[in-house]
Design a protein around this motif. Structure first.
Motif, short mmCIF file in Angstrom:
data_model
loop_
_atom_site.label_atom_id
_atom_site.label_comp_id
_atom_site.label_asym_id
_atom_site.label_seq_id
_atom_site.Cartn_x
_atom_site.Cartn_y
_atom_site.Cartn_z
N UNK B 33 -6.83 -7.70 6.65
CA UNK B 33 -5.67 -8.22 7.34
C UNK B 33 -5.32 -7.27 8.49
N UNK B 95 -5.35 -3.53 6.83
CA UNK B 95 -5.44 -3.30 5.40
C UNK B 95 -6.57 -4.14 4.85
N UNK B 96 -7.28 -3.55 3.88
CA UNK B 96 -8.42 -4.22 3.31
C UNK B 96 -8.02 -5.02 2.07
N UNK B 97 -8.78 -6.03 1.75
CA UNK B 97 -8.40 -6.92 0.65
C UNK B 97 -8.78 -6.38 -0.71
N UNK B 103 -3.84 -0.99 -2.10
CA UNK B 103 -3.63 -1.23 -0.66
C UNK B 103 -3.01 -0.02 0.01
N UNK B 104 -3.70 0.51 0.99
CA UNK B 104 -3.13 1.55 1.84
C UNK B 104 -3.40 1.14 3.28
N UNK B 105 -2.37 0.87 4.07
CA UNK B 105 -2.61 0.43 5.45
C UNK B 105 -3.06 1.59 6.32
#
Lengths: 114, 117
Positions: B33, B95-97, B103-105
């Motif tokens: 995302x 951010x990865x799925x 989740x760490x942006x």
């Protein structure tokens, strides 16, 4: 209510002081975050709380101590800080702790450590 | 590992000019995302847009438009007819799925946009 509030807006403290930063949201979000931002830099993630439990600690020194008393409130307790800890501290929330959700940020607390 | 590059540190334009802010990203995930946030001088980051990796449609919202191109791993942001109120730092983030809880942006370093009257 679609905002995240943070108090105080500004804080000046000595290296021996103990102070706390407060963050509040009433959007029903279950994930809350603390970020540190130095001037002209992007925000750096410090902590993530998911459903009131600490889920991520990005190797933050123990002089920073987070607390999530309930789903709407997030605190950051400060003790024995160093001058290099001076920064803008941002709180954020999102519906859940997931890669999909955007984050809603508060206006931040500008911290100066003398 | 995920990475976001905003090569433009600062852009200065005169009001009514169009301006494009570049964002290039790296990720190994097929699900990810992308976000744009605006940070005015007051300090609060404001969410502007989210785009998922399966949706390459460009988006327009008023004077703002976004161009997502997976072939070049870019997610560029254009402001048409810029205004003084657009002056801010703009961050692109990825951010990865991953699994929930992981989740760490990742934020780019930001582009400071200055719009002169």
């Amino acid at each position: 209510d679609t905002e995240v509030t943070q108090t105080p807006k500004h804080l000046v403290m000595g290296m021996t002081n103990k102070k706390s930063l407060k963050c509040e949201q009433h959007m029903g979000h279950r994930a809350m975050y603390w970020y540190k931002q130095k001037a002209k830099k992007p925000p750096e993630l410090m902590f993530v709380y998911s459903y009131e439990k600490l889920s991520i600690n990005e190797s933050v020194p123990s002089r920073f101590s987070p607390e999530c008393p309930n789903s709407s409130l997030l605190n950051l307790h400060l003790h024995a800080l160093q001058p290099e800890d001076s920064a803008l501290y941002l709180c954020a929330s999102s519906p859940e702790d997931s890669s999909y959700n955007e984050q809603f940020f508060g206006p931040g607390t500008r911290l100066t450590v003398l | 590992a995920q990475k976001v590059t905003q090569a433009q540190t600062e852009i200065s334009v005169v009001e009514k000019e169009d301006v494009t802010l570049d964002c290039v990203y790296e990720t190994r995930d097929t699900t990810y995302y992308l976000f744009w946030y605006k940070q005015p001088p007051s300090g609060e980051l404001v969410f502007l847009i989210r785009r998922n990796s399966f949706d390459e449609q460009n988006e327009i919202s008023g004077r703002y438009s976004w161009n997502f191109q997976k072939s070049t791993s870019s997610f560029n942001f254009t402001i048409t007819a810029s205004q003084v109120v657009d002056s801010a730092v703009y961050f692109c983030a990825l951010s990865e799925g991953g699994a929930r809880g992981s989740y760490i942006p990742t934020f780019g370093r930001g582009t400071s946009l200055i719009v002169h009257p």
